[in-house]
Design an enzyme around this catalytic site. Structure first.
Site, mmCIF file in Angstrom:
data_model
loop_
_atom_site.group_PDB
_atom_site.id
_atom_site.type_symbol
_atom_site.label_atom_id
_atom_site.label_comp_id
_atom_site.label_asym_id
_atom_site.label_seq_id
_atom_site.Cartn_x
_atom_site.Cartn_y
_atom_site.Cartn_z
ATOM 1 N N GLU A 32 -1.454 28.555 100.020
ATOM 2 C CA GLU A 32 -0.179 28.298 100.692
ATOM 3 C C GLU A 32 0.274 29.552 101.417
ATOM 4 O OE1 GLU A 32 1.979 25.784 101.480
ATOM 5 O OE2 GLU A 32 3.005 27.458 102.461
ATOM 6 N N SER A 46 14.288 13.225 103.804
ATOM 7 C CA SER A 46 15.330 12.372 103.246
ATOM 8 C C SER A 46 15.139 12.072 101.762
ATOM 9 C CB SER A 46 15.396 11.045 104.005
ATOM 10 O OG SER A 46 15.521 11.271 105.385
ATOM 11 N N HIS A 50 9.925 5.329 100.037
ATOM 12 C CA HIS A 50 10.034 4.096 100.826
ATOM 13 C C HIS A 50 9.256 2.967 100.177
ATOM 14 C CE1 HIS A 50 12.167 5.662 104.306
ATOM 15 N NE2 HIS A 50 11.396 6.730 104.290
ATOM 16 N N VAL A 174 -4.097 30.899 105.650
ATOM 17 C CA VAL A 174 -5.507 30.839 106.046
ATOM 18 C C VAL A 174 -5.593 31.241 107.516
ATOM 19 C CG1 VAL A 174 -7.485 29.322 106.403
ATOM 20 C CG2 VAL A 174 -6.074 29.084 104.345
ATOM 21 N N LYS A 252 13.299 5.397 111.841
ATOM 22 C CA LYS A 252 13.963 4.367 111.062
ATOM 23 C C LYS A 252 15.469 4.361 111.309
ATOM 24 C CE LYS A 252 10.368 4.586 107.528
ATOM 25 N NZ LYS A 252 9.773 5.918 107.823
ATOM 26 N N ARG A 313 9.016 16.527 111.642
ATOM 27 C CA ARG A 313 7.935 15.620 111.241
ATOM 28 C C ARG A 313 6.662 16.044 111.969
ATOM 29 N NH1 ARG A 313 12.540 13.193 112.754
ATOM 30 N NH2 ARG A 313 13.598 11.695 111.407
ATOM 31 N N ILE A 337 1.026 13.776 108.987
ATOM 32 C CA ILE A 337 1.689 13.134 107.852
ATOM 33 C C ILE A 337 3.203 13.162 108.094
ATOM 34 C CG2 ILE A 337 1.884 13.021 105.345
ATOM 35 C CD1 ILE A 337 -0.962 12.569 106.384
ATOM 36 N N SER A 339 6.805 10.676 108.376
ATOM 37 C CA SER A 339 7.342 9.736 107.401
ATOM 38 C C SER A 339 6.425 8.517 107.392
ATOM 39 C CB SER A 339 8.763 9.334 107.824
ATOM 40 O OG SER A 339 9.365 8.594 106.822
ATOM 41 N N CYS A 402 26.143 28.977 87.915
ATOM 42 C CA CYS A 402 26.613 28.278 89.126
ATOM 43 C C CYS A 402 27.660 27.266 88.722
ATOM 44 C CB CYS A 402 25.434 27.594 89.807
ATOM 45 S SG CYS A 402 25.896 26.342 91.020
HETATM 46 C C1 FAD Z 1 13.839 14.698 108.661
HETATM 47 C C2 FAD Z 1 12.696 14.121 107.885
HETATM 48 C C3 FAD Z 1 12.933 13.093 106.974
HETATM 49 C C4 FAD Z 1 11.869 12.541 106.255
HETATM 50 N N1 FAD Z 1 12.148 11.598 105.308
HETATM 51 C C5 FAD Z 1 11.146 11.108 104.537
HETATM 52 C C6 FAD Z 1 11.429 10.185 103.500
HETATM 53 O O1 FAD Z 1 12.581 9.868 103.223
HETATM 54 N N2 FAD Z 1 10.415 9.651 102.802
HETATM 55 C C7 FAD Z 1 9.121 9.985 103.064
HETATM 56 O O2 FAD Z 1 8.239 9.431 102.403
HETATM 57 N N3 FAD Z 1 8.821 10.895 104.011
HETATM 58 C C8 FAD Z 1 9.799 11.480 104.745
HETATM 59 N N4 FAD Z 1 9.523 12.417 105.707
HETATM 60 C C9 FAD Z 1 8.145 12.820 105.892
HETATM 61 C C10 FAD Z 1 7.700 13.845 104.858
HETATM 62 O O3 FAD Z 1 8.641 14.874 104.716
HETATM 63 C C11 FAD Z 1 6.370 14.434 105.294
HETATM 64 O O4 FAD Z 1 5.490 13.379 105.583
HETATM 65 C C12 FAD Z 1 5.723 15.298 104.233
HETATM 66 O O5 FAD Z 1 6.628 16.204 103.681
HETATM 67 C C13 FAD Z 1 4.542 16.044 104.787
HETATM 68 O O6 FAD Z 1 3.982 16.828 103.778
HETATM 69 P P1 FAD Z 1 2.750 17.755 104.031
HETATM 70 O O7 FAD Z 1 2.348 18.285 102.714
HETATM 71 O O8 FAD Z 1 1.727 17.017 104.795
HETATM 72 O O9 FAD Z 1 3.291 18.895 104.985
HETATM 73 P P2 FAD Z 1 4.103 20.220 104.570
HETATM 74 O O10 FAD Z 1 5.100 19.938 103.548
HETATM 75 O O11 FAD Z 1 4.568 20.868 105.808
HETATM 76 O O12 FAD Z 1 3.000 21.098 103.898
HETATM 77 C C14 FAD Z 1 2.081 21.852 104.643
HETATM 78 C C15 FAD Z 1 1.956 23.196 104.001
HETATM 79 O O13 FAD Z 1 0.883 23.904 104.598
HETATM 80 C C16 FAD Z 1 1.231 25.251 104.685
HETATM 81 N N5 FAD Z 1 0.382 25.879 105.679
HETATM 82 C C17 FAD Z 1 0.430 25.721 107.022
HETATM 83 N N6 FAD Z 1 -0.497 26.458 107.603
HETATM 84 C C18 FAD Z 1 -1.171 27.116 106.642
HETATM 85 C C19 FAD Z 1 -2.239 28.046 106.631
HETATM 86 N N7 FAD Z 1 -2.830 28.458 107.743
HETATM 87 N N8 FAD Z 1 -2.652 28.529 105.431
HETATM 88 C C20 FAD Z 1 -2.070 28.131 104.279
HETATM 89 N N9 FAD Z 1 -1.056 27.261 104.240
HETATM 90 C C21 FAD Z 1 -0.613 26.750 105.411
HETATM 91 C C22 FAD Z 1 2.683 25.196 105.052
HETATM 92 O O14 FAD Z 1 3.363 26.404 104.771
HETATM 93 C C23 FAD Z 1 3.187 24.038 104.192
HETATM 94 O O15 FAD Z 1 3.672 24.463 102.946
HETATM 95 C C24 FAD Z 1 10.546 12.990 106.461
HETATM 96 C C25 FAD Z 1 10.325 14.031 107.363
HETATM 97 C C26 FAD Z 1 11.377 14.610 108.062
HETATM 98 C C27 FAD Z 1 11.118 15.758 108.959
#
Ligand code: FAD
Lengths: 476, 310
Positions: A32, A46, A50, A174, A252, A313, A337, A339, A402
């Site tokens: 990470e 959010s 879902h 990375v 949505k 997103r 990935i 929502s 807190c």
């Molecule tokens: C406003 C909003 C509302 C949403 N609401 C919902 C909801 O209600 N329900 C739902 O199911 N989904 C929701 N989503 C979608 C959901 O948040 C995402 O689909 C999900 O969090 C994606 O997760 P991830 O692990 O793929 O990405 P991330 O959480 O971004 O994880 C990727 C990780 O990779 C790390 N990384 C990046 N580059 C490197 C590198 N080179 N080396 C090492 N680490 C690296 C980053 O630091 C990060 O920690 C919402 C999204 C948004 C923006």
């Protein structure tokens, strides 16, 4: 050490993959770039688990969402000690002419396997969701939807993965993914070198860049910004369900969201952005969110807002990308990935394990896999009698740090033991600083506890990692 | 402390003084500047000196039991209280309760100021605590939002610590602070005061890098083309205080939604019989001396309610 699998990114996707792989006799590395897990997209969303509705029946994300929802309800919430609340959702319409739209959402949902949905009329709504505004005419009730704390979901998965032998390396971006003479992947991250047979790229907003580093520039990620506004916990009971309008083409819509910690939330907006780092909110976003929320619930007021944030997103086209890259054998991309990624992640993880097995990774179950993770204590969630017992066990539960969210010194220490390294990490785990005073009263105390537990100078205490120090100089 | 002492003076036998901090004195302890006591003691004291006068009298009074590090989590309309302290959850019943819980600061989230959310944005009171109690200097270049007395005093305090205070930004057309503070805290230190301006965005990813400032018209709308940027690493937000009455509210006491103070017919009263509120918990005062005066009245009101001394 050579790893069987290196997972890049400790958001919900990477955390779920790491935890899924930790069931098997494998050496797994989780890399990470930020100071802690869950500091990417997975912290600012959010928090809705879902049901699976509002997705095309043929989509990968629809299928994985329904399965992720089932896994949460039937296994993960209890196994990982998560505070999942199955409150159900309503999709409301303002015009009876839109009833066919609701029927279609229901039919599409049924094709994906969403159960027990039904249309409800205004009389039902008056009895069951009394704060809805007069414009609302009818709704689709979807009982399997629920809410969760998104970062605590990630932390639970990561803790359990680590308990089961996964190596977690934070502050490890990375920067190169090459191939050694032995045919293994050679990764450079945070100044260290790691070797792995397989790489799972779950780098969220940076997944396109990481895939390109590995030699597969096969897609791009476009950030789509969502602004969200949290309301005072005093408005906790404003809604009983998560309330949605009809979806638009790209999102949505603006929702009234219950959160598992009590504070309701309104949002999110959905606008394409060009900067992957830009998490700013705007006057326009606030106006849009307020208007959308007030149309469904006119008693929502600007005065109730106590916090706000924006998330991006990580979109790549309309659907998720979960695939092996044939041009780079051994690389599995988990990308785009957007929502409902938070919901789908556990199902994505099972799918990724399957892809890896197809490519020759042997999945031999561990005999001593620890499925359960003890639930951390949060005083704000327990009745006073339980608090009494806790204090008798451990006096520091009576030492309140807190005041707005009722968090004790013991909970802050426990969060640090579980991996918190920053003020935000403590906030996400415990809620200390998340209340109406925003840390005005507790920040200095928490910083002192961090200094004690982590052996830091005060100038080394950060909000969310290097560069976000709070104090420039200490004068004795 | 003033209410406890006055209640004792009016004949109340047993007073329990609950304080969540380790020390008595509350916010006075971090107000190390002078200007306290001119009315009450007819001399100029600092905040800690002012508090100390009361601490000594409280500690010398055998009828006042002080319980520090005690956090009240529950109050009922019939005046049962539950409080946590290290090692114990205590429950007591009181004949009368006086809430002297002070106030909290409004935050950037309540205005709200858009932009990013980096480190370096502090409520002014938190910055005051860092500097005056802990000896922690939060930044090198600061912009202060709001020109009430706390904002003005912190502008001077930061300047005295060698921090470059780039500006105080005030949305109204005049400072909300005392005239003497505008002179002594800003003019004497050459700190610019931008009236009729607002901070329209905070910028910076990890730590504050700058703020955007715009001029506003009489309806507080941005004047097009007036925006400019001020580089800084610190933003102190001083935009008003809110009485803390969450306990009273949870007990069913009426709250005035406009102020968050108790909805009451007269000073120090609440809608619950036998429950009083005083000091900044009742309403936000300008001077500690006025708080003391009214809090002493609260102590006597509670004594009267108990029929003490009769
Ligand atoms: C406003 C909003 C509302 C949403 N609401 C919902 C909801 O209600 N329900 C739902 O199911 N989904 C929701 N989503 C979608 C959901 O948040 C995402 O689909 C999900 O969090 C994606 O997760 P991830 O692990 O793929 O990405 P991330 O959480 O971004 O994880 C990727 C990780 O990779 C790390 N990384 C990046 N580059 C490197 C590198 N080179 N080396 C090492 N680490 C690296 C980053 O630091 C990060 O920690 C919402 C999204 C948004 C923006």
């Amino acid at each position: 050490m050579t790893y069987d699998v290196a997972v890049i990114g400790a958001g919900i996707s990477g955390a779920a993959v790491a935890r899924e792989l930790s069931r098997y006799r494998l050496k797994v590395l989780l890399l990470e770039k930020e100071a802690e897990p869950a500091f990417g997209v997975s912290k600012s969303n959010s928090g809705i688990i879902h049901a699976g509705t509002q997705n095309p029946p043929s989509s990968l994300k629809g299928r994985l969402c329904v399965e992720g929802n089932r896994l949460m309800r039937e296994e993960l919430a209890s196994d990982l000690g998560l505070n999942f609340v199955q409150c159900g959702q309503l999709i409301v319409i303002f015009d009876p002419a839109d009833l066919p739209e609701l029927e279609k959402i229901k039919a599409d949902g049924e094709r994906l396997g969403v159960k027990e949905m039904r249309l409800v009329d205004r009389a039902w709504l008056d009895a069951n969701e009394p704060n809805l505004g007069p414009e609302v005419k009818a709704a689709l009730l979807v009982p399997s939807a629920g809410i969760i704390s998104p970062y605590r979901f990630v932390y639970a998965l990561v803790e359990n993965a680590v308990r089961n032998g996964v190596h977690l390396r934070t502050s490890c971006p990375v920067t190169a993914v090459g191939r050694g003479a032995d045919g293994l992947f050679a990764l450079t991250a945070g100044g260290q070198r790691f070797a792995a047979r397989f790489v799972v790229n779950a780098a969220g907003l940076r997944a396109d860049e990481v895939s390109a580093l590995a030699g597969a520039p096969t897609f791009t990620i476009t950030p789509r910004k969502g602004e969200e506004y949290l309301l005072d916990r005093k408005r906790e009971h404003i809604a009983r369900h998560i309330v949605f309008p009809l979806p638009t083409k790209t999102s949505k819509g603006i929702l009234i969201i219950k959160t598992s910690d009590g504070n309701p939330m309104i949002g999110p907006t959905a606008h394409d952005a060009d900067d992957k780092e830009d998490l700013s909110t705007s006057d326009e976003g606030l106006a849009e969110v307020l208007a959308g929320a007030r149309r469904m619930m006119p008693t929502v007021s600007r005065r109730d807002i106590i916090a706000y944030f924006a998330g991006l997103r990580p979109a790549s086209g309309k659907d998720f990308i979960v695939r092996h890259e044939d041009s780079v054998p051994g690389l599995v991309n988990v990308a785009g990935i957007q929502s409902p990624g938070l919901t789908a992640a556990p199902a994505i993880a099972v799918m990724v394990a399957g892809i890896l097995a197809d490519r020759g990774l042997e999945l031999k179950p561990k005999e001593d896999f620890h499925r359960l993770r003890p639930r951390p204590v949060h005083l704000f969630q327990v009745p006073l009698e339980r608090t009494r017992a806790l204090i008798e066990q451990d006096p520091a539960y009576g030492d309140i740090v807190c005041r707005c969210e009722l968090v004790s010194a013991q909970e802050v220490r426990d969060a640090i033991k579980r991996g918190a390294r920053t003020l935000d990490g403590i906030k996400f785990r415990t809620r200390a600083q998340a209340g109406r005073c925003h840390g005005g009263f507790c920040t200095t105390r928490i910083m002192k506890i961090m200094q004690e537990e982590l052996g830091l100078a005060v100038t080394e205490v950060t909000k969310r990692g290097p560069g976000s120090e709070l104090v420039k100089e200490e004068r004795k | 402390m003033a209410a406890a002492l006055a209640a004792r003076g009016a004949g109340v036998k047993d007073v329990l003084l609950l304080e969540r901090d380790r020390h008595l004195g509350g916010i006075l302890n971090q107000c190390i500047h002078p200007g306290f006591g001119l009315h009450h003691f007819k001399e100029e004291l600092t905040g800690p000196e002012y508090a100390d006068r009361f601490v000594r009298r409280v500690e010398a009074d055998p009828g006042i039991e002080v319980s520090p590090r005690s956090f009240v989590v529950r109050l009922t309309p019939d005046r049962e209280l539950s409080y946590l302290r290290p090692g114990a959850l205590e429950e007591v019943r009181a004949g009368a309760v006086i809430l002297a819980t002070g106030c909290r600061e409004r935050t950037r989230e309540m205005i709200p100021i858009p932009g990013s959310r980096p480190a370096g944005v502090y409520p002014a009171g938190l910055a005051q605590k860092m500097v005056n109690i802990e000896g922690w200097i939060p930044g090198r270049e600061a912009v202060i939002v709001g020109s009430g007395d706390i904002g003005l005093i912190m502008a001077r305090r930061m300047a005295l610590e060698g921090v470059k205070v780039r500006a105080v930004v005030e949305i109204q057309d005049r400072s909300r602070g005392l005239a003497r503070n505008v002179v002594q805290c800003l003019e004497d230190f050459g700190i610019p005061l931008h009236l009729r301006h607002r901070v329209s965005a905070i910028r910076g990813r990890d730590r504050v890098e700058s703020v955007d400032v715009a001029r506003v018209d009489a309806d507080l709308r941005d004047v097009p083309g007036s925006a400019f940027s001020i580089p800084c690493d610190t933003v102190l937000v001083s935009v008003g205080l809110i009485p803390e009455n969450e306990l009273l509210e949870a007990a069913g006491g009426a709250i005035d939604p406009a102020t968050n103070g108790p909805a009451a017919p007269a000073v120090n009263l609440t809608s619950l019989p036998g429950v009083f509120a005083c000091g900044n918990a009742f309403k936000v005062y300008d001077l500690a001396d006025s708080v003391t005066r009214d809090s002493e009245l609260a102590g006597r009101l509670a004594a009267g309610y108990l029929g003490a001394g009769a």
